[in-house]
Design a protein around this motif. Structure first.
Motif, mmCIF file in Angstrom:
data_model
loop_
_atom_site.group_PDB
_atom_site.id
_atom_site.type_symbol
_atom_site.label_atom_id
_atom_site.label_comp_id
_atom_site.label_asym_id
_atom_site.label_seq_id
_atom_site.Cartn_x
_atom_site.Cartn_y
_atom_site.Cartn_z
ATOM 1 N N TRP A 352 -91.089 -57.792 -27.937
ATOM 2 C CA TRP A 352 -89.795 -58.439 -27.690
ATOM 3 C C TRP A 352 -88.995 -57.676 -26.640
ATOM 4 N N LEU A 353 -89.011 -56.342 -26.721
ATOM 5 C CA LEU A 353 -88.263 -55.540 -25.764
ATOM 6 C C LEU A 353 -88.805 -55.719 -24.351
ATOM 7 N N LEU A 354 -90.134 -55.722 -24.205
ATOM 8 C CA LEU A 354 -90.734 -55.916 -22.890
ATOM 9 C C LEU A 354 -90.423 -57.310 -22.340
ATOM 10 N N ALA A 355 -90.475 -58.326 -23.207
ATOM 11 C CA ALA A 355 -90.157 -59.680 -22.754
ATOM 12 C C ALA A 355 -88.689 -59.793 -22.341
ATOM 13 N N ARG A 356 -87.809 -59.170 -23.114
ATOM 14 C CA ARG A 356 -86.385 -59.200 -22.777
ATOM 15 C C ARG A 356 -86.116 -58.458 -21.479
ATOM 16 N N SER A 357 -86.760 -57.290 -21.312
ATOM 17 C CA SER A 357 -86.572 -56.522 -20.085
ATOM 18 C C SER A 357 -87.075 -57.299 -18.874
ATOM 19 N N ASN A 358 -88.177 -58.015 -19.050
ATOM 20 C CA ASN A 358 -88.721 -58.813 -17.941
ATOM 21 C C ASN A 358 -87.775 -59.942 -17.564
ATOM 22 N N ARG A 359 -87.096 -60.552 -18.567
ATOM 23 C CA ARG A 359 -86.175 -61.645 -18.272
ATOM 24 C C ARG A 359 -84.966 -61.178 -17.493
ATOM 25 N N VAL A 360 -84.433 -60.009 -17.878
ATOM 26 C CA VAL A 360 -83.237 -59.527 -17.196
ATOM 27 C C VAL A 360 -83.555 -58.704 -15.960
ATOM 28 N N GLY A 361 -84.845 -58.452 -15.703
ATOM 29 C CA GLY A 361 -85.258 -57.784 -14.471
ATOM 30 C C GLY A 361 -85.049 -56.310 -14.448
#
Length: 364
Positions: A352-361
């Motif tokens: 989840w953290l990696l996916a969230r970080s990818n969304r916000v760049g």
């Protein structure tokens, strides 16, 4: 800034009444008082929850003991059977779990706060892999166990941290660079562990795999005392070194401007965090994701409270204690290593953290 005849403080933008200034000061004081009160409530609640889990672990098992009998046994009463079950079998394991969780939680909080990166926990940047590689090498190649094995694991964590810090150094250490170097070093060490396991005898490989999963099975007083002694030394040193943490969070240049000795403060904090992760790994193996999870949970319970080191340590202790109880009693007739349960919790959070970080760049 000056004062005019009307009793107002004059600023470059115009007059600023003393009443407004006093109101702002009172509001700031109220916010700080509320923050301290919430921190106290959360800390006490976590401590009570950890103690409740300890009592549950001492009471439940193949032989279920009432809580009053557990308390009486701890106070020196009880019959011989109760004393053997509670004092010799269950208490060392339960206390080891609490101390291991606290060490991992405090270590993760220091790393993540210092490097300003949610991925910068000792199990993510290779520190626990260094301890694991040294432990497996000592066990498989030299047949060590007990305290010598624990010392080898601690030495492996320290040497790995030194190598990562040296490789990441470029007139200073940036958080993302240290994380990337640590991930690379951890991958190399995991390959070394795999080689050692495949080249070992079956029985030695089985013992090493059980330790690598992170397990509290069979923990006794002889393994608890060295961990307790290390924690008595390391925890005060960590909180002492953490006095420079608020300044270091502002960046190296700002910290130097405030009079902080940046490299000395950073090295002291990293040294304490590495030692905490090393002694925890030596005591129970690399219990996965505890250091990674404890600090974010503590900061969500205490938003705006900075590093929240003590709540992070208590959160880590609670995670390991609850996970070990679940591994023993809630997952069927087979007892799993505690690291299996913590990984089941931590792996989805990492995704989840990696996916969230990818969304916000960004990386955190």
């Amino acid at each position: 800034m000056g004062r005019d005849v009307a009793g107002e403080i004059r600023t470059p933008g115009g007059p600023f009444p003393e009443e407004r200034l006093a109101g702002a000061v009172r509001e700031v004081a109220l916010v700080r008082r509320a923050g301290r009160a919430r921190a106290a409530v959360v800390t006490i609640s976590l401590l009570v929850a950890a103690l409740a889990t300890l009592c549950l672990a001492l009471s439940v098992g193949d032989l279920v003991l009432p809580l009053r009998e557990v308390v009486a046994t701890l106070a020196g009463g009880g019959d011989a059977g109760s004393r053997f079950v509670v004092i010799e079998l269950r208490l060392p394991r339960a206390l080891t779990g609490l101390l291991v969780g606290a060490a991992f939680g405090l270590s993760g909080a220091v790393f993540q706060t210092l490097l300003r990166n949610p991925l910068a926990s000792p199990d993510m940047i290779g520190i626990t892999w260094g301890a694991s590689a040294a432990g497996v090498l000592a066990s498989a190649a030299f047949g060590l166990s007990g305290l010598p094995l624990s010392l080898c694991a601690l030495a492996g964590a320290v040497l790995t941290a030194v190598a990562i810090y040296a490789l990441a150094w470029r007139e200073g250490v940036a958080g993302y660079r240290l994380v990337l170097v640590g991930v690379g070093v951890g991958a190399a060490l995991s390959s070394l562990v795999s080689y050692l396991l495949t080249s070992s005898a079956v029985t030695e490989a089985q013992d090493a795999l059980a330790w690598l999963a992170g397990s509290l099975n069979g923990r006794s007083w002889s393994q608890l005392w060295p961990l307790l002694g290390a924690m008595v030394v390391l925890v005060p040193l960590t909180f002492l070194a953490a006095r420079s943490l608020p300044a270091l969070q502002l960046g190296d240049d700002t910290a130097r401007g405030l009079g902080t000795r940046v490299e000395r403060g950073r090295l002291a904090l990293i040294g304490c965090a590495v030692a905490l992760a090393g002694v925890a790994t030596a005591a129970a193996g690399p219990v996965g994701f505890v250091a990674f999870l404890a600090a974010p949970i503590a900061r969500r319970l205490l938003p705006g409270q900075g590093a929240a080191l003590l709540p992070a340590a208590l959160t880590g202790a609670l995670i390991v204690s609850v996970a070990d109880f679940a591994a023993q009693h809630l997952l069927g007739s087979v007892q799993f290593p505690v690291g299996v349960v913590t990984s089941l919790i931590g792996a989805p959070y990492l995704l989840w953290l990696l996916a969230r970080s990818n969304r916000v760049g960004k990386g955190g």
